[in-house]
Design a protein around this motif. Structure first.
Motif, PDB file in Angstrom:
ATOM      1  N   THR A 151       0.864  -1.173   0.000  1.00 20.35           N
ATOM      2  CA  THR A 151       0.000   0.000   0.000  1.00 20.35           C
ATOM      3  C   THR A 151       0.904   1.228   0.000  1.00 20.35           C
ATOM      4  N   VAL A 152       0.719   2.095  -0.983  1.00 21.28           N
ATOM      5  CA  VAL A 152       1.608   3.235  -1.210  1.00 21.28           C
ATOM      6  C   VAL A 152       0.806   4.526  -1.109  1.00 21.28           C
ATOM      7  N   PHE A 153       1.349   5.505  -0.405  1.00 24.67           N
ATOM      8  CA  PHE A 153       0.739   6.834  -0.294  1.00 24.67           C
ATOM      9  C   PHE A 153       1.690   7.855  -0.899  1.00 24.67           C
ATOM     10  N   ARG A 170       2.156   1.504  -9.277  1.00 22.00           N
ATOM     11  CA  ARG A 170       1.266   0.445  -9.755  1.00 22.00           C
ATOM     12  C   ARG A 170       2.026  -0.552 -10.624  1.00 22.00           C
ATOM     13  N   LEU A 171       2.877  -0.042 -11.527  1.00 26.89           N
ATOM     14  CA  LEU A 171       3.632  -0.916 -12.427  1.00 26.89           C
ATOM     15  C   LEU A 171       4.667  -1.749 -11.679  1.00 26.89           C
ATOM     16  N   LEU A 172       5.092  -1.266 -10.508  1.00 27.70           N
ATOM     17  CA  LEU A 172       6.053  -2.007  -9.697  1.00 27.70           C
ATOM     18  C   LEU A 172       5.375  -3.047  -8.791  1.00 27.70           C
ATOM     19  N   GLY A 173       4.046  -3.086  -8.808  1.00 27.84           N
ATOM     20  CA  GLY A 173       3.353  -4.141  -8.081  1.00 27.84           C
ATOM     21  C   GLY A 173       2.542  -3.718  -6.882  1.00 27.84           C
ATOM     22  N   ALA A 174       2.410  -2.417  -6.628  1.00 27.41           N
ATOM     23  CA  ALA A 174       1.590  -1.968  -5.498  1.00 27.41           C
ATOM     24  C   ALA A 174       0.147  -2.439  -5.679  1.00 27.41           C
ATOM     25  N   SER A 175      -0.466  -2.847  -4.584  1.00 27.95           N
ATOM     26  CA  SER A 175      -1.854  -3.288  -4.658  1.00 27.95           C
ATOM     27  C   SER A 175      -2.828  -2.143  -4.442  1.00 27.95           C
ATOM     28  N   THR A 176      -2.419  -1.160  -3.657  1.00 32.92           N
ATOM     29  CA  THR A 176      -3.251   0.012  -3.387  1.00 32.92           C
ATOM     30  C   THR A 176      -2.388   1.260  -3.456  1.00 32.92           C
ATOM     31  N   VAL A 177      -2.847   2.246  -4.240  1.00 31.37           N
ATOM     32  CA  VAL A 177      -2.119   3.508  -4.374  1.00 31.37           C
ATOM     33  C   VAL A 177      -3.055   4.637  -3.966  1.00 31.37           C
ATOM     34  N   ILE A 178      -2.606   5.409  -2.970  1.00 38.87           N
ATOM     35  CA  ILE A 178      -3.388   6.518  -2.409  1.00 38.87           C
ATOM     36  C   ILE A 178      -2.640   7.808  -2.694  1.00 38.87           C
ATOM     37  N   GLY A 179      -3.363   8.851  -3.113  1.00 36.92           N
ATOM     38  CA  GLY A 179      -2.724  10.131  -3.381  1.00 36.92           C
ATOM     39  C   GLY A 179      -3.477  11.276  -2.755  1.00 36.92           C
ATOM     40  N   SER A 180      -2.784  12.397  -2.575  1.00 41.01           N
ATOM     41  CA  SER A 180      -3.430  13.611  -2.066  1.00 41.01           C
ATOM     42  C   SER A 180      -3.258  14.732  -3.077  1.00 41.01           C
ATOM     43  N   ALA A 215      -6.608   3.973   4.561  1.00 42.90           N
ATOM     44  CA  ALA A 215      -5.695   2.835   4.756  1.00 42.90           C
ATOM     45  C   ALA A 215      -5.797   2.352   6.195  1.00 42.90           C
ATOM     46  N   PRO A 216      -6.901   1.704   6.556  1.00 40.52           N
ATOM     47  CA  PRO A 216      -7.128   1.321   7.950  1.00 40.52           C
ATOM     48  C   PRO A 216      -6.102   0.322   8.480  1.00 40.52           C
ATOM     49  N   THR A 217      -5.454  -0.437   7.594  1.00 39.25           N
ATOM     50  CA  THR A 217      -4.430  -1.384   8.055  1.00 39.25           C
ATOM     51  C   THR A 217      -3.024  -0.818   7.903  1.00 39.25           C
ATOM     52  N   GLY A 218      -2.919   0.427   7.444  1.00 41.72           N
ATOM     53  CA  GLY A 218      -1.615   1.087   7.355  1.00 41.72           C
ATOM     54  C   GLY A 218      -1.043   1.109   5.950  1.00 41.72           C
ATOM     55  N   ILE A 219       0.090   1.816   5.808  1.00 42.47           N
ATOM     56  CA  ILE A 219       0.758   1.940   4.512  1.00 42.47           C
ATOM     57  C   ILE A 219       2.186   1.413   4.629  1.00 42.47           C
TER      58      ILE A 219
END
Length: 337
Positions: A151-153, A170-180, A215-219
């Protein structure tokens, strides 16, 4: 005789807080005939970037400050229009650091010939295929490596580096990507165009509250372009063993007082976090690999991009000030010819 004139933007005074038009001046410079080994370049595009704000200040940094009365510098790409170098023929496309002017002239060794891009604008050499794209790539491979399923922020996600970083993660394999980001338009683009799973408008509510919900389980990885409250929020959200790439701190670039540090630094110790700041100077050896991968991603449609283009050297300062206020989506570019 082959003398010519060029419009240059120079630093007139150092800003206190937010810079303004008064801190810059426009002058006309006359170039002499080309000397041995020199070339003359018509700049097609120039870049304005957040790091330039730090160079307006006097003091120690990773790159020397601009000097009052000198022409500013920065990334630019252009076309050779006169040449005394066999390696830089007339008509060649070259990338260099003589931005903030419409015509550049110097020894050919300061200019790098690059291939023309089929079906893509040459301005990409200043953005997704240039230093901003490489910054995102280095940050997510060398500094805070993304692993499969992470999980990436990413803060400042709608800017030039942020739009690259989200797609690379995403291309490197992250399952969740969060942005601000800071507007409804940018938030929509992050999820509809740039592959972000969740986009947070930091103006809607405290970023720490929004990140905890997203991200309730963290990043696992945080790529930081903003600093301040975003860094503090991420430190609360990091999983044990998390990695943080400190790329920028745009929230403090125009402050007149030293910002307070994050109040939760103890999390770095208790959770075994790795925080590493970086600039590209020590990672240019990664450029060849990056260019190969990013070139393929762009050609295959795996990576997309936005450019906010401002026309004319006379509007270069406006472009810089607008970028500093978050008025761009993707890379801010000044079109010069």
């Amino acid at each position: 005789m082959s003398t010519t004139t060029s419009t240059h933007i120079q630093l007139a005074s150092r800003p206190t807080g937010w810079p303004s038009q008064d801190n810059f001046t426009t002058v006309t410079v006359t170039y002499p005939d080309l000397g041995p080994g020199q070339i003359r370049v018509r700049n097609d595009y120039m870049s304005v970037d957040p790091y330039m704000r730090g160079r307006l200040n006097e003091g120690r940094s990773y790159i020397p400050p601009f000097q009052i009365g000198d022409t500013l510098t920065g990334g630019a790409i252009g076309t050779v229009i006169d040449s005394n170098s066999s390696d830089h023929p007339v008509g060649a496309t070259v990338i260099h650091q003589y931005g903030w002017r419409d015509i550049a002239q110097d020894d050919a060794t300061h200019f790098r010939v690059v291939p023309k891009l089929p079906h893509l604008p040459s301005s990409l050499y200043l953005g997704m295929l240039g230093m901003t794209g490489l910054t995102a790539y280095v940050g997510l491979t060398d500094i805070a490596p993304v692993h499969h399923g992470d999980t990436v922020f990413i803060s400042g996600a709608a800017g030039a580096v942020g739009t690259a970083a989200g797609q690379i993660a995403r291309l490197l394999g992250a399952s969740t990507v969060i942005g601000s980001a800071g507007s409804a338009e940018k938030i929509n683009l992050l999820t509809s165009k740039y592959g972000y799973d969740v986009a947070l408008n930091y103006k809607d509510a405290p970023i720490a509250e929004q990140l905890a919900t997203a991200a309730p389980t963290g990043i696992d990885v945080f790529f930081d372009n903003v600093g301040g409250d975003h860094l503090e929020a991420a430190l609360d959200a990091m999983k044990d063993g998390g990695r943080i790439a400190l790329c920028g701190a745009i929230s403090s670039y125009n402050t007149t007082e030293k910002p307070a540090g994050p109040r939760n630094m103890m999390n770095i110790i208790s959770r075994g976090l790795t925080l590493k700041g970086f600039t590209l100077g020590g990672y240019m050896h990664r450029n060849t690999e990056f260019m190969e991968k990013m070139g393929a991603w762009l050609q295959n449609g795996d990576v997309t991009y936005d450019e906010t283009i401002v026309e004319g050297i006379d509007n270069a300062v406006d472009a810089f000030l607008t970028m500093m206020q978050g008025g761009n989506i993707g890379k801010m570019i000044v079109k010069l010819s």
